[in-house]
Design a protein around this motif. Sequence first.
Motif, PDB file in Angstrom:
ATOM      1  N   THR A  20       0.850  -1.191   0.000  1.00 15.52           N
ATOM      2  CA  THR A  20       0.000   0.000   0.000  1.00 15.52           C
ATOM      3  C   THR A  20       0.882   1.236   0.000  1.00 15.52           C
ATOM      4  O   THR A  20       1.658   1.468   0.914  1.00 15.52           O
ATOM      5  N   PHE A  21       0.761   2.017  -1.060  1.00 16.22           N
ATOM      6  CA  PHE A  21       1.662   3.148  -1.281  1.00 16.22           C
ATOM      7  C   PHE A  21       1.391   4.270  -0.302  1.00 16.22           C
ATOM      8  O   PHE A  21       0.258   4.608  -0.022  1.00 16.22           O
ATOM      9  N   ALA A  22       2.481   4.852   0.216  1.00 19.48           N
ATOM     10  CA  ALA A  22       2.454   6.084   1.016  1.00 19.48           C
ATOM     11  C   ALA A  22       1.649   5.938   2.293  1.00 19.48           C
ATOM     12  O   ALA A  22       1.024   6.868   2.761  1.00 19.48           O
ATOM     13  N   GLN A  23       1.614   4.742   2.893  1.00 21.64           N
ATOM     14  CA  GLN A  23       0.952   4.565   4.170  1.00 21.64           C
ATOM     15  C   GLN A  23       1.977   4.097   5.188  1.00 21.64           C
ATOM     16  O   GLN A  23       2.823   3.246   4.900  1.00 21.64           O
ATOM     17  N   ASN A  24       1.905   4.609   6.425  1.00 19.04           N
ATOM     18  CA  ASN A  24       2.830   4.221   7.476  1.00 19.04           C
ATOM     19  C   ASN A  24       2.385   2.899   8.094  1.00 19.04           C
ATOM     20  O   ASN A  24       1.192   2.630   8.255  1.00 19.04           O
ATOM     21  N   THR A  25       3.338   2.092   8.457  1.00 18.21           N
ATOM     22  CA  THR A  25       3.062   0.795   9.060  1.00 18.21           C
ATOM     23  C   THR A  25       3.390   0.848  10.548  1.00 18.21           C
ATOM     24  O   THR A  25       4.461   1.319  10.937  1.00 18.21           O
ATOM     25  N   THR A  26       2.441   0.361  11.364  1.00 20.21           N
ATOM     26  CA  THR A  26       2.653   0.276  12.804  1.00 20.21           C
ATOM     27  C   THR A  26       2.797  -1.183  13.193  1.00 20.21           C
ATOM     28  O   THR A  26       1.948  -2.011  12.845  1.00 20.21           O
ATOM     29  N   THR A  27       3.866  -1.505  13.897  1.00 19.20           N
ATOM     30  CA  THR A  27       4.120  -2.866  14.355  1.00 19.20           C
ATOM     31  C   THR A  27       3.726  -2.982  15.823  1.00 19.20           C
ATOM     32  O   THR A  27       4.161  -2.192  16.662  1.00 19.20           O
ATOM     33  N   ILE A  28       2.890  -3.978  16.112  1.00 20.21           N
ATOM     34  CA  ILE A  28       2.376  -4.182  17.473  1.00 20.21           C
ATOM     35  C   ILE A  28       2.926  -5.503  17.989  1.00 20.21           C
ATOM     36  O   ILE A  28       2.808  -6.540  17.322  1.00 20.21           O
ATOM     37  N   THR A  29       3.505  -5.507  19.162  1.00 16.78           N
ATOM     38  CA  THR A  29       4.040  -6.725  19.771  1.00 16.78           C
ATOM     39  C   THR A  29       3.567  -6.833  21.214  1.00 16.78           C
ATOM     40  O   THR A  29       3.089  -5.863  21.814  1.00 16.78           O
ATOM     41  N   GLY A  30       3.712  -8.019  21.783  1.00 12.04           N
ATOM     42  CA  GLY A  30       3.329  -8.232  23.177  1.00 12.04           C
ATOM     43  C   GLY A  30       3.286  -9.703  23.506  1.00 12.04           C
ATOM     44  O   GLY A  30       3.614 -10.573  22.681  1.00 12.04           O
ATOM     45  N   LYS A  31       2.862  -9.995  24.729  1.00 15.51           N
ATOM     46  CA  LYS A  31       2.763 -11.369  25.207  1.00 15.51           C
ATOM     47  C   LYS A  31       1.538 -11.471  26.110  1.00 15.51           C
ATOM     48  O   LYS A  31       1.323 -10.615  26.980  1.00 15.51           O
ATOM     49  N   ILE A  32       0.734 -12.524  25.912  1.00 16.92           N
ATOM     50  CA  ILE A  32      -0.507 -12.715  26.671  1.00 16.92           C
ATOM     51  C   ILE A  32      -0.301 -13.835  27.669  1.00 16.92           C
ATOM     52  O   ILE A  32       0.115 -14.946  27.300  1.00 16.92           O
ATOM     53  N   VAL A  33      -0.606 -13.574  28.959  1.00 17.85           N
ATOM     54  CA  VAL A  33      -0.435 -14.573  30.019  1.00 17.85           C
ATOM     55  C   VAL A  33      -1.672 -14.580  30.909  1.00 17.85           C
ATOM     56  O   VAL A  33      -2.486 -13.640  30.902  1.00 17.85           O
ATOM     57  N   GLU A  34      -1.812 -15.662  31.718  1.00 16.76           N
ATOM     58  CA  GLU A  34      -2.898 -15.773  32.680  1.00 16.76           C
ATOM     59  C   GLU A  34      -2.617 -14.924  33.921  1.00 16.76           C
ATOM     60  O   GLU A  34      -1.468 -14.793  34.343  1.00 16.76           O
ATOM     61  N   THR A  35      -3.654 -14.373  34.524  1.00 17.24           N
ATOM     62  CA  THR A  35      -3.495 -13.567  35.735  1.00 17.24           C
ATOM     63  C   THR A  35      -3.070 -14.421  36.921  1.00 17.24           C
ATOM     64  O   THR A  35      -2.209 -14.029  37.714  1.00 17.24           O
ATOM     65  N   ASN A  36      -3.648 -15.647  37.037  1.00 12.32           N
ATOM     66  CA  ASN A  36      -3.421 -16.461  38.235  1.00 12.32           C
ATOM     67  C   ASN A  36      -1.980 -16.944  38.358  1.00 12.32           C
ATOM     68  O   ASN A  36      -1.336 -16.768  39.392  1.00 12.32           O
TER      69      ASN A  36
END
Length: 792
Positions: A21-37
């Motif tokens: 996609t021309f002339a559009q900025n890309t945002t990279t999202i990262t993370g980690k999902i864990v249980e609360t307990n």
Amino acid sequence: MLNQLQYSILFIFSLFVTTTTFAQNTTTITGKIVETNNGGPIEFATVLVGDPANQKPIVGTTTLQDGGFTLETTASEFYIEVSFIGFTTKRFDNPTIVDGKINLGTVTIAEDSQQLDEVVVEGEISQTVFKLDKRVFNVGADLSSTGASALEVLNNVPSVNVNIEGAVSLRGSQGVQMLINGKPSVIANEQGNALGTLTADMIERIEVITNPSAKYDAEGTSGIINIVLKKEEKKGLNGAVTLNTGVPNNHSLGLSLNRRTEKFNLFSQLGFGRRTFPSDEETENRNLEDGTYISSFGENDKNETFFNLILGTDYHINELNVITLSGNFAYEWEKENADAIFSTFDASNTLTDVFRRQELTEATNPKYSYELQYKKDFEGNEEQSLLLSATGNLFAKDQTSDFNNTTTIGTDDDTLQKSRTDFTQAEYTFKADYTHPWSEQFTLETGAQYQINDVENDFAISNFDGTNFIEDPNLTNVFEWTQKVLGIYGTTAYEGDKWGIKVGLRFEDTDVATLLQTTNVSNDKNYNNLFPSGHTSYKINDDLSLQAGYSKRIFRPRLWDLNPFFNIRNNFSISTGNADLQPEFTDSFEVTSIYKLGKASMNLGVFYRHTEDVVEDIVEFEDNVSISRPENVGISNTTGIEFNAKYIPANWISFTNDFNFSHFAREGDFEGSLFNFEGNQWSTRLTSKIKLPADIDLEFIGNYQSSYRTLLQEISENLFMDFGARKKILKGKAIVNLSIRDVFASRISESITDQPTYYLRDYSKRGRFVTLGISFGFGKGEAMEFSGQKRF
């Protein structure tokens, strides 16, 4: 695993789109999902990027084994949502972007106590919930994000199997009533292929009912499968085109279209084609008192050209009210040829007479159906609803048959016969259903139904006298059958954390009237009955739950059980109806369990059924002619087990087994003769599904049905196999199917009646059917994953 592969494909596709996609900025999202307990990582949690303007997802992925994820988007304004089955959902609005990156870090999500109050058994893909009188399969993000069809979703439901042709079976039986949102629909009609156009992201849940409560018709079925659709359906144009060809003739072309807007859902289906159903037939009528007998060997083929059109719309008045109007028109042209040789032998086994009987039958069959439905939901309680519906089905048959007897050995004259049938049938059903939850634990259901069946059959047989065809007055008449059933029901239920109970009562009043117009012979009946039901469930632990149920059922004699007319294709083996036939009543008890053990899910059920006024065929034999008709002969007690298991040792192979065993004991008499006997019957089906590279799926289905006996007959055993292969192309938008029914041409239908004074044998075989089909989905539609072959 398969889910990782599917979401990897989604991620690669999303990455391709964003990088091109021309002339559009890309945002990279990262993370980690864990249980609360315990801080443990959560695999396959869903991470979505959504548009805050319309609350619709933009792109998504699932977490890896360590709970981590990476996601990219070109959107400038968005929110991030994290969810997993059985856990609370966490949402991040207006996240901060630093140098084109968002690092959510470690995100903790807690178990949802409200969801955990339900009795849950995890399936291999989504989850199954045990309710009081049904099992509920909730469609999770793992299925709804893959673009799977409704048939693929059904194939993941315990006890349910869908073969490559799209035939749905429940615990090994295909006598299943399919509902959409709790009501009959042309979408779920097995005569059409519209069910294949529904996709997983349209489906909220699938409900499986094996022992229906008082809410449903007291008429017996093998079970009910209800597909509940989401309110948020795909918008835009969805469609599919299917082309099939096969041997023997099975050629068809189908087009399905579905257009969705904010207010309307318009759906249509158009199909036409030609099919041939050949078969080999054998009969033997033997008089054991004088030693004479008559045998026949022949073959016939039924050729059918058909046209089918479905049109319908859902109009969403607002979020709480929707009206559905749909109709189906079909027209069939039939042409059937039969050719048989009849041979007569004397007591010394000497051939005395031979004649050839040829038949040509032609018929036209117009069919119409419609449905008008209104559903109202109530604000603040999604379980409260009112449903009003009116449906109609009309069918007609205009048929003529010409018979030519040519003597080749003996002195009998050649003869000609004709028969004609002018048949019309209309069925109308009016329903009202109301569901009211009094609290989180207590629910009340009530409603009413009125059903009308109206049939007229003008039938005549004519014999050629050398100059003209003269109608036989003994075999010519007009038969009328009218049945009206009024049903009223009420149920109440309590559901707690581990235990629940549901009881109900249904009242049905039945009016039946039959009339033979020409001879003015009438038979009217009226009877009313109460049909109680009770269901309970108990959660032993997270992997094992039990369910028990009772219901009273009825089998009402249908048209062909009552109609005194018969087909004269074989004048030595005749079947006819009985206008005096009474209904059967059955008390049905059932205990079932569902258990998950590693990669296997198992269902075990034990049942007992007590039936009064059992209907059995009685045979009269005279002059080597057998006449069979149904009669009420006594009671039957049947005890049995039903076992279903699904095992997925690896993501490329799965096994499903259905096993049914029953022991029955009959007690009764007819015209002073006792008919007491016992017997066993069992069947098993093993389905193997194999996923090969290059998106190729294989399916092998082995079937065995044991021999069993009825009042007078011994039904022969059956062993046969079906095979299917499927290849997805164009990223799943197109599918090629190969279907082979009865691979070894071993499936037969054979019955033997061995009595002290006579012996009868009826045998038929249809042979192998091979079908090749291709389906292409366009717009947002999915290719239909079955060949569209007619059900047997």
